[in-house]
Write a protein that holds these residues in place. Structure first.
Motif, PDB file in Angstrom:
ATOM      1  N   LEU A   1       0.840  -1.198   0.000  1.00  0.00           N
ATOM      2  CA  LEU A   1       0.000   0.000   0.000  1.00  0.00           C
ATOM      3  C   LEU A   1       0.874   1.246   0.000  1.00  0.00           C
ATOM      4  N   GLY A   2       1.965   1.213   0.758  1.00  0.00           N
ATOM      5  CA  GLY A   2       2.887   2.337   0.761  1.00  0.00           C
ATOM      6  C   GLY A   2       3.497   2.581  -0.608  1.00  0.00           C
TER       7      GLY A   2
ATOM      8  N   ARG B   1       2.158   4.736  11.832  1.00  0.00           N
ATOM      9  CA  ARG B   1       3.540   5.058  11.474  1.00  0.00           C
ATOM     10  C   ARG B   1       4.164   3.979  10.593  1.00  0.00           C
ATOM     11  N   ILE B   2       3.680   2.734  10.703  1.00  0.00           N
ATOM     12  CA  ILE B   2       4.241   1.643   9.906  1.00  0.00           C
ATOM     13  C   ILE B   2       4.115   1.941   8.417  1.00  0.00           C
ATOM     14  N   LEU B   3       2.972   2.472   8.009  1.00  0.00           N
ATOM     15  CA  LEU B   3       2.759   2.788   6.592  1.00  0.00           C
ATOM     16  C   LEU B   3       3.736   3.868   6.124  1.00  0.00           C
TER      17      LEU B   3
ATOM     18  N   ARG C   1       9.041   5.502   3.593  1.00  0.00           N
ATOM     19  CA  ARG C   1      10.377   6.055   3.804  1.00  0.00           C
ATOM     20  C   ARG C   1      11.442   5.073   3.290  1.00  0.00           C
ATOM     21  N   GLU C   2      11.272   3.787   3.598  1.00  0.00           N
ATOM     22  CA  GLU C   2      12.231   2.776   3.151  1.00  0.00           C
ATOM     23  C   GLU C   2      12.261   2.686   1.622  1.00  0.00           C
ATOM     24  N   LEU C   3      11.077   2.716   1.015  1.00  0.00           N
ATOM     25  CA  LEU C   3      11.003   2.654  -0.446  1.00  0.00           C
ATOM     26  C   LEU C   3      11.633   3.886  -1.084  1.00  0.00           C
ATOM     27  N   ALA C   4      11.342   5.057  -0.533  1.00  0.00           N
ATOM     28  CA  ALA C   4      11.887   6.295  -1.097  1.00  0.00           C
ATOM     29  C   ALA C   4      13.404   6.340  -0.959  1.00  0.00           C
ATOM     30  N   THR C   5      13.923   5.884   0.170  1.00  0.00           N
ATOM     31  CA  THR C   5      15.365   5.880   0.388  1.00  0.00           C
ATOM     32  C   THR C   5      16.068   4.952  -0.593  1.00  0.00           C
TER      33      THR C   5
END
Length: 216
Positions: free
Chosen positions: A58-59, A86-88, A93-97
């Motif tokens: 979903l993120g 916050r998990i979403l 954040r992980e994907l964008a990084t």
């Protein structure tokens, strides 16, 4: 780039592209969320086991819409509490990084907010007020079966559902693991199954990458 093209370029923290490691069901669910066809169902319900990449997927879809500039009214996500909400955002954040080449303009001004070129995604708890006054291009509900059976949570759910039609073409996505038939979300699932307004995807069984010994 279109949201689907951006989704295809997003990478996981491992460096692998999300689309290269996702199952056929995950890819089909993502396409249902991002389907540009105006006649396609705009309400999506995904039920999967715990650990089946619900929040990450979903993120990824939300991030693709944000980077593509398809959220002029913004996007909002609700979960049972702020920790779950916050998990979403952490998933995005992980994907964008890991996807700096396509997500260079994405920023995270707080633990519950994502921004890109003047558009934003905000995460809230199920008891947060203000849902009735929102206009949003994307409304997301995380782990619906884990929401409390309180008047505040029920009112928030009703506000979110009634907010969806305010913006033409707005998308509504609810994800959840299995719950109990006594929880009010069971009625939501039953109603979605019998409605043409919903795209319902229910994947039975554990995620294929979970070690059988650990599962046992």
């Amino acid at each position: 780039m279109t949201p689907l093209a951006i989704l295809g370029a997003l990478r996981l923290p491992s460096g692998e592209r999300w689309v290269d490691v996702a199952t056929e069901e995950q890819v089909a669910d993502a396409h249902a969320i991002l389907d540009p066809d105006p006649d396609a169902p705009r309400m999506v319900l995904l039920t999967r086991a715990r650990g089946f990449s619900k929040s990450t997927d979903l993120g990824a879809c939300a991030l693709a819409l944000l980077i593509a500039g398809d959220l002029p009214h913004g996007a909002h996500a609700w979960a049972s509490d702020l920790d779950q909400a916050r998990i979403l955002v952490d998933s995005m954040r992980e994907l964008a990084t890991a996807s700096a080449d396509v997500a260079a303009a994405v920023s995270f001004p707080s633990a519950y907010r994502v921004e890109c070129r003047g558009q934003m995604i905000e995460a809230r708890a199920s008891d947060a007020g203000g849902a009735f006054g929102l206009r949003s291009d994307l409304l997301m509900v995380d782990e619906l079966a884990a929401w409390p059976s309180t008047p505040s949570a029920l009112t928030t759910w009703e506000a979110i559902v009634s907010t969806a039609p305010k913006v033409t073409g707005a998308r509504f996505v609810a994800i959840t693991s299995a719950g109990t038939p006594s929880h009010w979300s069971h009625g939501v699932v039953k109603g979605a199954r019998s409605s043409d307004a919903w795209h319902v995807s229910e994947i039975a069984g554990p995620a294929p990458w979970i070690d059988p010994a650990s599962l046992e």
